[in-house]
Motif scaffolding. Structure first.
Motif, PDB file in Angstrom:
ATOM      1  N   ILE A  50       2.746 -32.407   5.491  1.00  0.00           N
ATOM      2  CA  ILE A  50       1.893 -31.270   5.844  1.00  0.00           C
ATOM      3  C   ILE A  50       1.074 -31.636   7.085  1.00  0.00           C
ATOM      4  O   ILE A  50       0.588 -32.750   7.214  1.00  0.00           O
ATOM      5  N   ASP A  51       0.983 -30.712   8.016  1.00  0.00           N
ATOM      6  CA  ASP A  51       0.282 -30.969   9.277  1.00  0.00           C
ATOM      7  C   ASP A  51      -0.601 -29.761   9.582  1.00  0.00           C
ATOM      8  O   ASP A  51      -0.097 -28.712   9.978  1.00  0.00           O
ATOM      9  N   LEU A  52      -1.887 -29.930   9.381  1.00  0.00           N
ATOM     10  CA  LEU A  52      -2.805 -28.805   9.544  1.00  0.00           C
ATOM     11  C   LEU A  52      -3.059 -28.422  10.996  1.00  0.00           C
ATOM     12  O   LEU A  52      -3.825 -27.506  11.269  1.00  0.00           O
ATOM     13  N   SER A  53      -2.382 -29.075  11.928  1.00  0.00           N
ATOM     14  CA  SER A  53      -2.435 -28.609  13.316  1.00  0.00           C
ATOM     15  C   SER A  53      -1.380 -27.523  13.540  1.00  0.00           C
ATOM     16  O   SER A  53      -1.422 -26.822  14.546  1.00  0.00           O
ATOM     17  N   ARG A  54      -0.438 -27.376  12.595  1.00  0.00           N
ATOM     18  CA  ARG A  54       0.606 -26.340  12.711  1.00  0.00           C
ATOM     19  C   ARG A  54       0.139 -25.059  12.016  1.00  0.00           C
ATOM     20  O   ARG A  54      -0.254 -25.090  10.839  1.00  0.00           O
ATOM     21  N   PRO A  55       0.188 -23.924  12.708  1.00  0.00           N
ATOM     22  CA  PRO A  55      -0.256 -22.661  12.104  1.00  0.00           C
ATOM     23  C   PRO A  55       0.444 -22.337  10.787  1.00  0.00           C
ATOM     24  O   PRO A  55      -0.182 -21.840   9.848  1.00  0.00           O
ATOM     25  N   GLU A  56       1.763 -22.630  10.689  1.00  0.00           N
ATOM     26  CA  GLU A  56       2.479 -22.295   9.449  1.00  0.00           C
ATOM     27  C   GLU A  56       1.984 -23.136   8.273  1.00  0.00           C
ATOM     28  O   GLU A  56       1.940 -22.656   7.133  1.00  0.00           O
ATOM     29  N   ASP A  57       1.576 -24.377   8.513  1.00  0.00           N
ATOM     30  CA  ASP A  57       1.037 -25.209   7.431  1.00  0.00           C
ATOM     31  C   ASP A  57      -0.375 -24.770   7.051  1.00  0.00           C
ATOM     32  O   ASP A  57      -0.748 -24.803   5.875  1.00  0.00           O
ATOM     33  N   ARG A  58      -1.169 -24.345   8.033  1.00  0.00           N
ATOM     34  CA  ARG A  58      -2.506 -23.817   7.720  1.00  0.00           C
ATOM     35  C   ARG A  58      -2.374 -22.575   6.844  1.00  0.00           C
ATOM     36  O   ARG A  58      -3.085 -22.417   5.859  1.00  0.00           O
ATOM     37  N   ARG A  59      -1.430 -21.699   7.190  1.00  0.00           N
ATOM     38  CA  ARG A  59      -1.229 -20.470   6.410  1.00  0.00           C
ATOM     39  C   ARG A  59      -0.717 -20.816   5.004  1.00  0.00           C
ATOM     40  O   ARG A  59      -1.142 -20.228   4.014  1.00  0.00           O
ATOM     41  N   LYS A  60       0.178 -21.783   4.911  1.00  0.00           N
ATOM     42  CA  LYS A  60       0.707 -22.210   3.605  1.00  0.00           C
ATOM     43  C   LYS A  60      -0.430 -22.693   2.697  1.00  0.00           C
ATOM     44  O   LYS A  60      -0.519 -22.306   1.532  1.00  0.00           O
ATOM     45  N   LEU A  61      -1.325 -23.526   3.241  1.00  0.00           N
ATOM     46  CA  LEU A  61      -2.436 -24.027   2.432  1.00  0.00           C
ATOM     47  C   LEU A  61      -3.458 -22.933   2.137  1.00  0.00           C
ATOM     48  O   LEU A  61      -4.087 -22.941   1.075  1.00  0.00           O
ATOM     49  N   ALA A  62      -3.601 -21.962   3.040  1.00  0.00           N
ATOM     50  CA  ALA A  62      -4.471 -20.818   2.761  1.00  0.00           C
ATOM     51  C   ALA A  62      -3.924 -20.032   1.567  1.00  0.00           C
ATOM     52  O   ALA A  62      -4.679 -19.621   0.677  1.00  0.00           O
ATOM     53  N   ARG A  63      -2.605 -19.831   1.524  1.00  0.00           N
ATOM     54  CA  ARG A  63      -1.990 -19.125   0.387  1.00  0.00           C
ATOM     55  C   ARG A  63      -2.216 -19.889  -0.918  1.00  0.00           C
ATOM     56  O   ARG A  63      -2.533 -19.296  -1.951  1.00  0.00           O
TER      57      ARG A  63
ATOM     58  N   GLY B  72      -0.457 -40.178   0.975  1.00  0.00           N
ATOM     59  CA  GLY B  72      -1.536 -39.715   1.825  1.00  0.00           C
ATOM     60  C   GLY B  72      -1.044 -39.140   3.142  1.00  0.00           C
ATOM     61  O   GLY B  72       0.144 -39.071   3.410  1.00  0.00           O
ATOM     62  N   ILE B  73      -2.008 -38.718   3.948  1.00  0.00           N
ATOM     63  CA  ILE B  73      -1.736 -38.188   5.284  1.00  0.00           C
ATOM     64  C   ILE B  73      -2.628 -38.915   6.281  1.00  0.00           C
ATOM     65  O   ILE B  73      -3.676 -39.457   5.916  1.00  0.00           O
ATOM     66  N   ALA B  74      -2.218 -38.897   7.529  1.00  0.00           N
ATOM     67  CA  ALA B  74      -3.029 -39.499   8.591  1.00  0.00           C
ATOM     68  C   ALA B  74      -4.134 -38.528   8.990  1.00  0.00           C
ATOM     69  O   ALA B  74      -4.015 -37.311   8.793  1.00  0.00           O
ATOM     70  N   ASP B  75      -5.209 -39.057   9.526  1.00  0.00           N
ATOM     71  CA  ASP B  75      -6.315 -38.240  10.043  1.00  0.00           C
ATOM     72  C   ASP B  75      -6.865 -37.269   9.008  1.00  0.00           C
ATOM     73  O   ASP B  75      -6.999 -36.067   9.264  1.00  0.00           O
ATOM     74  N   ALA B  76      -7.201 -37.785   7.831  1.00  0.00           N
ATOM     75  CA  ALA B  76      -7.674 -36.925   6.745  1.00  0.00           C
ATOM     76  C   ALA B  76      -8.956 -36.178   7.107  1.00  0.00           C
ATOM     77  O   ALA B  76      -9.122 -35.021   6.739  1.00  0.00           O
ATOM     78  N   GLY B  77      -9.856 -36.830   7.835  1.00  0.00           N
ATOM     79  CA  GLY B  77     -11.095 -36.152   8.215  1.00  0.00           C
ATOM     80  C   GLY B  77     -10.829 -34.936   9.063  1.00  0.00           C
ATOM     81  O   GLY B  77     -11.403 -33.862   8.859  1.00  0.00           O
ATOM     82  N   ASP B  78      -9.931 -35.069  10.026  1.00  0.00           N
ATOM     83  CA  ASP B  78      -9.550 -33.951  10.869  1.00  0.00           C
ATOM     84  C   ASP B  78      -8.835 -32.887  10.039  1.00  0.00           C
ATOM     85  O   ASP B  78      -9.062 -31.688  10.222  1.00  0.00           O
ATOM     86  N   ALA B  79      -8.002 -33.312   9.098  1.00  0.00           N
ATOM     87  CA  ALA B  79      -7.274 -32.363   8.252  1.00  0.00           C
ATOM     88  C   ALA B  79      -8.236 -31.565   7.378  1.00  0.00           C
ATOM     89  O   ALA B  79      -8.060 -30.353   7.198  1.00  0.00           O
ATOM     90  N   GLU B  80      -9.255 -32.213   6.833  1.00  0.00           N
ATOM     91  CA  GLU B  80     -10.249 -31.487   6.023  1.00  0.00           C
ATOM     92  C   GLU B  80     -10.932 -30.411   6.854  1.00  0.00           C
ATOM     93  O   GLU B  80     -11.121 -29.284   6.396  1.00  0.00           O
ATOM     94  N   SER B  81     -11.320 -30.759   8.060  1.00  0.00           N
ATOM     95  CA  SER B  81     -11.979 -29.806   8.947  1.00  0.00           C
ATOM     96  C   SER B  81     -11.045 -28.644   9.275  1.00  0.00           C
ATOM     97  O   SER B  81     -11.447 -27.473   9.243  1.00  0.00           O
ATOM     98  N   ARG B  82      -9.783 -28.951   9.561  1.00  0.00           N
ATOM     99  CA  ARG B  82      -8.811 -27.900   9.869  1.00  0.00           C
ATOM    100  C   ARG B  82      -8.565 -26.997   8.653  1.00  0.00           C
ATOM    101  O   ARG B  82      -8.384 -25.785   8.804  1.00  0.00           O
ATOM    102  N   LEU B  83      -8.547 -27.584   7.454  1.00  0.00           N
ATOM    103  CA  LEU B  83      -8.377 -26.775   6.240  1.00  0.00           C
ATOM    104  C   LEU B  83      -9.546 -25.812   6.087  1.00  0.00           C
ATOM    105  O   LEU B  83      -9.351 -24.620   5.853  1.00  0.00           O
ATOM    106  N   ARG B  84     -10.756 -26.313   6.212  1.00  0.00           N
ATOM    107  CA  ARG B  84     -11.936 -25.437   6.093  1.00  0.00           C
ATOM    108  C   ARG B  84     -11.907 -24.329   7.148  1.00  0.00           C
ATOM    109  O   ARG B  84     -12.217 -23.174   6.853  1.00  0.00           O
ATOM    110  N   ASN B  85     -11.528 -24.665   8.375  1.00  0.00           N
ATOM    111  CA  ASN B  85     -11.438 -23.656   9.432  1.00  0.00           C
ATOM    112  C   ASN B  85     -10.355 -22.628   9.116  1.00  0.00           C
ATOM    113  O   ASN B  85     -10.556 -21.430   9.333  1.00  0.00           O
ATOM    114  N   ALA B  86      -9.209 -23.078   8.610  1.00  0.00           N
ATOM    115  CA  ALA B  86      -8.130 -22.148   8.250  1.00  0.00           C
ATOM    116  C   ALA B  86      -8.582 -21.196   7.157  1.00  0.00           C
ATOM    117  O   ALA B  86      -8.323 -19.990   7.225  1.00  0.00           O
ATOM    118  N   LEU B  87      -9.279 -21.725   6.152  1.00  0.00           N
ATOM    119  CA  LEU B  87      -9.752 -20.853   5.073  1.00  0.00           C
ATOM    120  C   LEU B  87     -10.768 -19.851   5.610  1.00  0.00           C
ATOM    121  O   LEU B  87     -10.718 -18.664   5.270  1.00  0.00           O
TER     122      LEU B  87
END
Length: 146
Positions: A30-43, A72-87
């Motif tokens: 999963i890569d929260l820099s990709r729009p399709e993955d952000r949308r998947k996690l939003a769903r 795990g995933i790399a850059d978890a801190g950045d991923a958390e921020s991207r998840l919150r922004n996507a939501l």
């Protein structure tokens, strides 16, 4: 148990658990820099919030719906921020979540997201994508009725 009280042992207890109404695992790809993955996690988050709430684990390998490892995933801190922004950008009403990262290696972490159900019992919508809910071990679009 609230996520704030989880230990590394509690994280390890996820191995062998089957995805279901209250648990969704997303792999290390999963890569929260990709729009399709952000949308998947939003769903997934909307689906959990629209039903009973639950746990979303990001960076968990699974086979046949069973968590088999926690690479795990790399850059978890950045991923958390991207998840919150996507939501914030995609989900209405905004679900109440708690997140916690568990370090796996110096380069990777598992992110555990505790999603609480909507307090008013409202279904949660992903912008341009409809309302979502959990049905057994998957997230599905809510059927519309007139």
């Amino acid at each position: 148990m609230p996520l704030t009280q989880w230990s590394d042992d509690d994280l390890g207890d996820l191995i062998g658990r089957k995805e279901g109404q209250l648990l969704e695992a997303k792999g290390p790809e999963i890569d929260l820099s990709r729009p399709e993955d952000r949308r998947k996690l939003a769903r997934e988050t909307a689906g959990l919030a629209s039903t009973m709430g639950g746990i979303l684990v990001i960076g968990a390998a699974e086979t046949g719906g069973v968590v088999t490892a926690l690479p795990g995933i790399a850059d978890a801190g950045d991923a958390e921020s991207r998840l919150r922004n996507a939501l914030r950008d995609l989900v209405t009403p905004l679900p109440h979540i708690q997140t916690r990262s568990f370090v796996v290696t110096p380069e990777t972490s598992v992110i555990v997201v505790e999603v609480l159900p909507d307090p008013a019992g409202r279904p949660v919508m992903v912008s341009g994508d409809g309302f979502w809910m959990r049905a057994e071990d998957s997230t599905v679009r809510m059927p519309y009725s007139d």
